[in-house]
Write an enzyme that holds these catalytic residues in place. Structure first.
Site, PDB file in Angstrom:
ATOM      1  N   GLU A   1     -14.080  -2.908  21.008  1.00  0.00           N
ATOM      2  CA  GLU A   1     -14.528  -3.968  21.910  1.00  0.00           C
ATOM      3  C   GLU A   1     -13.665  -3.830  23.146  1.00  0.00           C
ATOM      4  OE1 GLU A   1     -14.927  -6.671  24.226  1.00  0.00           O
ATOM      5  OE2 GLU A   1     -13.646  -7.871  22.913  1.00  0.00           O
TER       6      GLU A   1
ATOM      7  N   CYS B   1     -12.751 -10.172  29.163  1.00  0.00           N
ATOM      8  CA  CYS B   1     -13.608  -9.005  29.385  1.00  0.00           C
ATOM      9  C   CYS B   1     -15.042  -9.397  29.716  1.00  0.00           C
ATOM     10  CB  CYS B   1     -13.558  -8.060  28.187  1.00  0.00           C
ATOM     11  SG  CYS B   1     -13.855  -8.862  26.620  1.00  0.00           S
TER      12      CYS B   1
END
Length: 480
Positions: free
Chosen positions: A253, A287
């Site tokens: 991720e 993010c």
């Protein structure tokens, strides 16, 4: 709120607190002072943790579903009891404003509660095999079994919840693990280890929480006894670790420079508050934080004016103050990097709409730019800080193309009431998830979450992580 943290914390090796040293200094990200020290795992300690996880693989796999659920529910109860401590620890070690910190503790609790629910419904399937004459009389069944010892590496920006998205599914499936929390923010994972250590049902070696140097990541990555590596962090590090991981399954991720589309039919007042949140919550260090704001030509000037005015009102300061919205970035170096990107974009022709100032070493103002050149880092790379850029579009197709014009692909947000455009975006956007009438920063912890392209491989979200941590075991029966 004031909670007294300890001066030193241990690591957790094979379920037990161990204090071999106090070599890791962790600073208060706002004051810059050393807040506490933790033990730092040496290579021999990491080796012990991996060996313990290997020994624990069989007894972990044999745990009954209700036993795994009991462990997870114990964590839920203890995290609720220690809510203020966990939130304050985030304020100190991550510099996260207290309201954001409390939100993350709530998500930590949600993630473990979801995992507790999933622990007792890890289903398989009965499968007909008689699809042709040669298979007449055959029947199949399959179930999921734990993949075995897992290795987890978690980042600094969500020290609790991103660690939880690895730990909680592992317990629900029955996988022992070793975890390397981020060196800048290890305390959240250490407290989780302290709570897990209260669970006598877990076999020795079920978990190890091992703060380590970046070099230590190689040990978490390359050992062939580990069957899965789950890494959350920067793309450069993540893809490098994948190249070194050998035969084990890898879940990544990674980063993003998420875009939000403000179409001409959007509720601008509603979109304004959500975009402010998406761009600047926890100082933009997410993010899926809003970095690119694509605004329809018809409403561009109006929305820009609203956005600049609202951004200028955001309170920056001590993250322990409940009025603070913008806290410090994680380090002086990261703040200086992003300040350099802003100055570089302005020098290349971008317009600074607000912000751009840097103080106290790591306090970067909430910043808006427009007219950023296509090749600027502020537009193409992951800012990971309080910066957003404004771009204008005329046709919806043009906006979709611009969202896809990125090496990243985590999530995208779209403010529109047009049902056809919603489904068109769902079909065409090359991202892991699309959020309608909200920002790409929105996430619920049971949903599938993850990206494509340079943003990673695999999906988080408890049930989906459990699938990654499992293998299919097939059974074929010939009925004669």
């Amino acid at each position: 709120m004031r909670v007294q943290l300890k001066s030193t914390y241990p690591l957790y090796l094979n379920n037990k607190a161990v204090q071999p040293n106090t070599d890791l200094e962790v600073t208060d990200k706002y004051t810059g002072e050393v807040a506490f020290r933790t033990a730092l795992a040496t290579p021999d300690v990491i080796e012990e943790g991996i060996a313990g996880a290997v020994r624990a693989a069989e007894p972990m796999a044999r745990l009954a579903s209700y036993e795994k659920q009991d462990v997870l529910m114990h964590c839920v109860r203890r995290f609720r009891e220690r809510f203020d401590e966990l939130a304050y620890a985030l304020c100190v070690e991550a510099g996260k404003p207290i309201k954001d910190a409390e939100g993350e503790v709530t998500r930590l609790i949600d993630t473990f509660r979801i995992a507790a629910e999933e622990a007792v419904r890890n289903y398989g399937e009965v499968q007909p095999l008689d699809i042709s004459p040669r298979a007449k009389g055959y029947q199949g069944m399959w179930k999921r079994v734990p993949i075995g010892p897992c290795s987890f590496i978690s980042p600094f920006n969500f020290p609790l919840n991103l660690a939880a998205h690895k730990i909680a599914p592992a317990i629900a499936v029955g996988c022992p693990f070793v975890m390397k929390p981020a060196s800048k923010t290890p305390l959240g994972a250490i407290i989780m280890g302290e709570v897990l250590a209260e669970c006598d049902i877990l076999p020795e070696g079920a978990f190890s929480i091992l703060p380590a140097s970046r070099d230590g990541a190689d040990l978490f990555t390359e050992d062939e006894r580990l069957k899965l590596l789950s890494f959350t962090g920067s793309p450069g590090v993540g893809w490098d670790l994948k190249a070194k991981a050998g035969k084990k399954k890898v879940v990544l991720e990674l980063g993003g420079n998420a875009a939000v589309i403000i179409d001409k039919d959007a509720d601008l007042a509603d979109a304004l508050e959500r975009v402010i949140f998406g761009a600047f919550y926890q100082s933009g260090q997410s993010c899926i934080g809003v970095q690119r704001i694509l605004i329809h030509d018809d409403v561009y000037d109006a929305f820009k004016a609203m956005l600049v005015e609202r951004t200028a009102t955001l309170v920056a300061g001590d993250p322990k103050d409940r009025n603070t919205f913008i806290g410090p970035m994680i380090s002086d170096g990261e703040a200086k990097r992003l300040k350099g990107w802003i100055d570089e974009a302005v020098a290349a022709g971008a317009t600074l709409l607000c912000g751009g100032g840097l103080s106290r070493g790591n306090m970067l103002e909430a910043t808006l730019l427009e007219g950023v050149p296509a090749d600027a880092k502020a537009r193409n790379e992951e800012a990971f800080g309080p910066l957003a850029i404004l771009q204008k579009f005329t046709h919806f197709d043009e906006a979709l193309e611009e969202v896809n014009n990125s090496k990243f692909g985590l999530q995208a947000g779209i403010f529109t009431r047009d049902l056809f455009q919603m489904f068109d975006a769902w079909d065409r956007l090359d991202v892991g998830g699309i959020v309608i009438n909200d920002v790409p920063s929105y996430r619920v912890d049971n949903m599938p979450y993850g990206g494509v392209k340079d943003s990673g491989l695999g999906r988080e979200g408890v049930r989906f992580a459990m699938e990654d941590m499992s293998e299919i075991r097939n059974l074929v029966i010939r009925r004669t």
